[in-house]
Design an enzyme around this catalytic site. Structure first.
Site, PDB file in Angstrom:
ATOM      1  N   ASP A  46     -61.534 -85.065  79.050  1.00 40.68           N
ATOM      2  CA  ASP A  46     -61.455 -85.595  80.407  1.00 40.68           C
ATOM      3  C   ASP A  46     -62.852 -86.038  80.853  1.00 40.68           C
ATOM      4  O   ASP A  46     -63.764 -85.223  80.971  1.00 40.68           O
ATOM      5  CB  ASP A  46     -60.933 -84.526  81.380  1.00 40.68           C
ATOM      6  CG  ASP A  46     -60.759 -85.115  82.766  1.00 40.68           C
ATOM      7  OD1 ASP A  46     -59.774 -85.847  82.965  1.00 40.68           O
ATOM      8  OD2 ASP A  46     -61.626 -84.897  83.643  1.00 40.68           O
ATOM      9  N   TYR A  51     -69.429 -88.906  86.354  1.00 39.58           N
ATOM     10  CA  TYR A  51     -70.085 -87.734  85.746  1.00 39.58           C
ATOM     11  C   TYR A  51     -71.418 -88.122  85.090  1.00 39.58           C
ATOM     12  O   TYR A  51     -72.208 -87.264  84.719  1.00 39.58           O
ATOM     13  CB  TYR A  51     -69.172 -87.040  84.725  1.00 39.58           C
ATOM     14  CG  TYR A  51     -67.862 -86.538  85.289  1.00 39.58           C
ATOM     15  CD1 TYR A  51     -67.673 -86.411  86.661  1.00 39.58           C
ATOM     16  CD2 TYR A  51     -66.786 -86.210  84.462  1.00 39.58           C
ATOM     17  CE1 TYR A  51     -66.472 -85.980  87.188  1.00 39.58           C
ATOM     18  CE2 TYR A  51     -65.580 -85.772  84.985  1.00 39.58           C
ATOM     19  CZ  TYR A  51     -65.426 -85.664  86.344  1.00 39.58           C
ATOM     20  OH  TYR A  51     -64.227 -85.235  86.851  1.00 39.58           O
ATOM     21  N   LYS A  76     -62.176 -92.247  84.658  1.00 38.20           N
ATOM     22  CA  LYS A  76     -61.740 -92.449  86.055  1.00 38.20           C
ATOM     23  C   LYS A  76     -62.559 -93.533  86.744  1.00 38.20           C
ATOM     24  O   LYS A  76     -63.782 -93.628  86.536  1.00 38.20           O
ATOM     25  CB  LYS A  76     -61.867 -91.137  86.844  1.00 38.20           C
ATOM     26  CG  LYS A  76     -61.216 -89.962  86.137  1.00 38.20           C
ATOM     27  CD  LYS A  76     -61.228 -88.684  86.944  1.00 38.20           C
ATOM     28  CE  LYS A  76     -60.866 -87.501  86.067  1.00 38.20           C
ATOM     29  NZ  LYS A  76     -62.021 -86.862  85.420  1.00 38.20           N
ATOM     30  N   HIS A 109     -59.982 -92.284  90.830  1.00 39.48           N
ATOM     31  CA  HIS A 109     -60.549 -90.935  90.974  1.00 39.48           C
ATOM     32  C   HIS A 109     -60.259 -90.303  92.343  1.00 39.48           C
ATOM     33  O   HIS A 109     -59.870 -89.140  92.420  1.00 39.48           O
ATOM     34  CB  HIS A 109     -62.063 -91.020  90.730  1.00 39.48           C
ATOM     35  CG  HIS A 109     -62.667 -89.743  90.263  1.00 39.48           C
ATOM     36  ND1 HIS A 109     -63.751 -89.702  89.418  1.00 39.48           N
ATOM     37  CD2 HIS A 109     -62.373 -88.445  90.531  1.00 39.48           C
ATOM     38  CE1 HIS A 109     -64.067 -88.435  89.173  1.00 39.48           C
ATOM     39  NE2 HIS A 109     -63.248 -87.666  89.846  1.00 39.48           N
TER      40      HIS A 109
HETATM   41  P1  NDP Z   1     -63.412 -75.194  85.735  1.00 42.09           P
HETATM   42  O1  NDP Z   1     -62.376 -74.451  86.509  1.00 42.09           O
HETATM   43  O2  NDP Z   1     -63.047 -75.773  84.430  1.00 42.09           O
HETATM   44  O3  NDP Z   1     -64.661 -74.223  85.611  1.00 42.09           O
HETATM   45  C1  NDP Z   1     -65.810 -74.588  84.899  1.00 42.09           C
HETATM   46  C2  NDP Z   1     -66.789 -73.417  84.995  1.00 42.09           C
HETATM   47  O4  NDP Z   1     -66.200 -72.274  84.358  1.00 42.09           O
HETATM   48  C3  NDP Z   1     -68.095 -73.670  84.283  1.00 42.09           C
HETATM   49  O5  NDP Z   1     -69.100 -73.045  85.068  1.00 42.09           O
HETATM   50  C4  NDP Z   1     -67.937 -72.969  82.939  1.00 42.09           C
HETATM   51  O6  NDP Z   1     -69.194 -72.503  82.477  1.00 42.09           O
HETATM   52  C5  NDP Z   1     -67.049 -71.798  83.315  1.00 42.09           C
HETATM   53  N1  NDP Z   1     -66.152 -71.366  82.220  1.00 42.09           N
HETATM   54  C6  NDP Z   1     -65.570 -72.129  81.263  1.00 42.09           C
HETATM   55  N2  NDP Z   1     -64.822 -71.376  80.438  1.00 42.09           N
HETATM   56  C7  NDP Z   1     -64.920 -70.106  80.874  1.00 42.09           C
HETATM   57  C8  NDP Z   1     -64.377 -68.883  80.433  1.00 42.09           C
HETATM   58  N3  NDP Z   1     -63.592 -68.825  79.359  1.00 42.09           N
HETATM   59  N4  NDP Z   1     -64.680 -67.753  81.132  1.00 42.09           N
HETATM   60  C9  NDP Z   1     -65.480 -67.809  82.225  1.00 42.09           C
HETATM   61  N5  NDP Z   1     -66.023 -68.943  82.700  1.00 42.09           N
HETATM   62  C10 NDP Z   1     -65.749 -70.087  82.029  1.00 42.09           C
HETATM   63  O7  NDP Z   1     -64.007 -76.283  86.733  1.00 42.09           O
HETATM   64  P2  NDP Z   1     -64.245 -77.856  86.778  1.00 42.09           P
HETATM   65  O8  NDP Z   1     -64.393 -78.154  88.220  1.00 42.09           O
HETATM   66  O9  NDP Z   1     -65.300 -78.259  85.843  1.00 42.09           O
HETATM   67  O10 NDP Z   1     -62.846 -78.494  86.308  1.00 42.09           O
HETATM   68  C11 NDP Z   1     -62.540 -78.820  84.971  1.00 42.09           C
HETATM   69  C12 NDP Z   1     -62.594 -80.314  84.744  1.00 42.09           C
HETATM   70  O11 NDP Z   1     -61.686 -80.998  85.596  1.00 42.09           O
HETATM   71  C13 NDP Z   1     -63.947 -80.965  85.087  1.00 42.09           C
HETATM   72  O12 NDP Z   1     -64.948 -80.665  84.147  1.00 42.09           O
HETATM   73  C14 NDP Z   1     -63.534 -82.406  85.150  1.00 42.09           C
HETATM   74  O13 NDP Z   1     -63.387 -82.939  83.845  1.00 42.09           O
HETATM   75  C15 NDP Z   1     -62.194 -82.291  85.882  1.00 42.09           C
HETATM   76  N6  NDP Z   1     -62.347 -82.439  87.359  1.00 42.09           N
HETATM   77  C16 NDP Z   1     -61.756 -83.514  87.964  1.00 42.09           C
HETATM   78  C17 NDP Z   1     -61.880 -83.728  89.313  1.00 42.09           C
HETATM   79  C18 NDP Z   1     -61.221 -84.888  89.944  1.00 42.09           C
HETATM   80  O14 NDP Z   1     -61.546 -85.210  91.098  1.00 42.09           O
HETATM   81  N7  NDP Z   1     -60.296 -85.553  89.271  1.00 42.09           N
HETATM   82  C19 NDP Z   1     -62.663 -82.793  90.180  1.00 42.09           C
HETATM   83  C20 NDP Z   1     -63.168 -81.635  89.462  1.00 42.09           C
HETATM   84  C21 NDP Z   1     -63.004 -81.484  88.114  1.00 42.09           C
HETATM   85  P3  NDP Z   1     -69.927 -73.017  81.124  1.00 42.09           P
HETATM   86  O15 NDP Z   1     -69.756 -74.500  81.002  1.00 42.09           O
HETATM   87  O16 NDP Z   1     -71.340 -72.621  81.376  1.00 42.09           O
HETATM   88  O17 NDP Z   1     -69.313 -72.261  79.984  1.00 42.09           O
END
Ligand code: NDP
Length: 312
Positions: A46, A51, A76, A109
């Site tokens: 994604d 980004y 997006k 988006h």
């Molecule tokens: P997430 O809910 O995926 O959380 C990401 C965070 O969780 C990071 O800090 C990561 O840390 C941590 N993490 C990942 N795996 C674990 C685990 N197994 N245990 C504990 N912590 C964990 O949040 P996002 O907001 O990033 O959402 C996911 C994706 O959705 C985005 O990356 C993006 O691609 C998409 N998105 C789309 C949006 C839209 O408007 N369409 C808005 C927001 C997100 P680390 O990387 O340090 O491991």
């Protein structure tokens, strides 16, 4: 539940129910994360123009050696590119950055438009923050663009082979209905924030009834604002402990079991692997997790937090 579970889009194409998110993944981190994920079974990424890391995602794809056609890539259309003359230049910029010649899915988006500070021909491959969040005298430069104008231009991208499918993100039922009423090509996907503390039940039922698949973003409750994360909730933690799974695996499995695509972001190899292992929850645990839904927590609410202004 078998790994690599897929759902079928209304185009007939399949997508893995678990993909890798890339928002806030820093340069170099994201290249390595994408490479690691693809080497370890992920086939769904994604991405988004906003980004500012699509070039690194592309490098990770190439370094993994996984053939392009085996990967489902979403990107997006950012808010500065809603006018019809800007839509094609936006997709071309994402394609160039990623180093691919088509996208599997392209989403609008957000349903809010910003004034583009340049011309369509000047669309940068990796944009600056000022370009993405145009401001004048400190004020965000929003404009009004008919969402149907944008959608028509999105349809042309399918017809001209730039993208295989198109969809929406952060749209509510009313806004989706407007597109459905007037579209030539139906949206294939709605991507919204969704996790145990934000179930989006009505929206999911509406989409599924209209053959629109749903993707859950922030499925773990990102910690962008330092709030309590859904993965740290005592109910999630205790179910995870009992099942000898991680809290993240519980949240991911919960979404997958609802037939919802889920795109956890991580740049940490152990977590990338962990997040790719979903399993079946029994009804009692499923219901206990669903009880968090009454909290209705939004981690990404641009209205309240102006996240798109603060974060980049
Ligand atoms: P997430 O809910 O995926 O959380 C990401 C965070 O969780 C990071 O800090 C990561 O840390 C941590 N993490 C990942 N795996 C674990 C685990 N197994 N245990 C504990 N912590 C964990 O949040 P996002 O907001 O990033 O959402 C996911 C994706 O959705 C985005 O990356 C993006 O691609 C998409 N998105 C789309 C949006 C839209 O408007 N369409 C808005 C927001 C997100 P680390 O990387 O340090 O491991």
């Amino acid at each position: 539940m078998a790994l690599n579970r897929k759902i079928t889009l209304n185009t007939g194409k399949e997508v893995d129910i678990v993909g890798l998110g890339t928002w806030l993944s820093k340069p170099d981190e994201v290249r390595k994360a994408v490479k690691y994920a693809l080497e370890n079974g992920y086939r769904h990424l994604d991405c988004a123009y906003v980004y500012r890391n699509e070039d690194e995602v592309g490098q990770g794809i190439r370094e993994s050696g996984v053939p392009r056609e085996d990967i489902f890539i979403t990107s997006k259309l950012w808010n500065t590119h809603h006018r019809k003359e800007y839509v094609k230049s936006a997709v071309k910029a994402s394609l160039k950055a990623l180093g691919v010649d088509y996208l599997d899915l392209y989403l609008v988006h957000w349903p809010v438009s910003f004034i583009n500070p340049g011309t369509p021909e000047e669309t940068p491959t990796v944009p600056t923050v000022d370009y993405l969040i145009p401001k004048k005298d400190g004020k965000l430069q929003v404009e009004s663009v008919d969402p149907l104008e944008t959608w028509k231009a999105m349809e042309e991208l399918v017809e001209e082979g730039y993208v295989k499918a198109i969809g929406l993100s952060n749209y509510n039922i009313e806004k989706i209905s407007n597109v459905l009423k007037h579209c030539k090509i139906q949206p294939s996907m709605l991507q919204v924030e969704l996790h145990p503390a934000l179930l989006q039940t009505e929206l999911v039922e509406f989409c599924h009834a209209n053959k629109i698949a749903v993707t859950a973003y922030s499925p773990l409750g990102n910690n962008v604002y330092g709030e309590d994360r859904v993965v740290d909730d005592p109910i999630i933690v205790s179910i995870a402990k009992k099942l000898q799974k991680s809290p993240a695996q519980v949240c991911i499995s919960f979404a997958a079991q609802r037939g919802i695509v889920v795109i956890p972001k991580s740049v940490t190899p152990s977590r990338i692997s962990e997040n790719f292992q979903d399993f079946v929850l029994n009804q009692e645990d499923f219901d206990a997790i669903a009880s968090l839904g009454s909290r209705n927590i939004r981690y990404n609410d641009p209205g309240e937090k102006e996240w798109f202004v603060e974060i980049f």
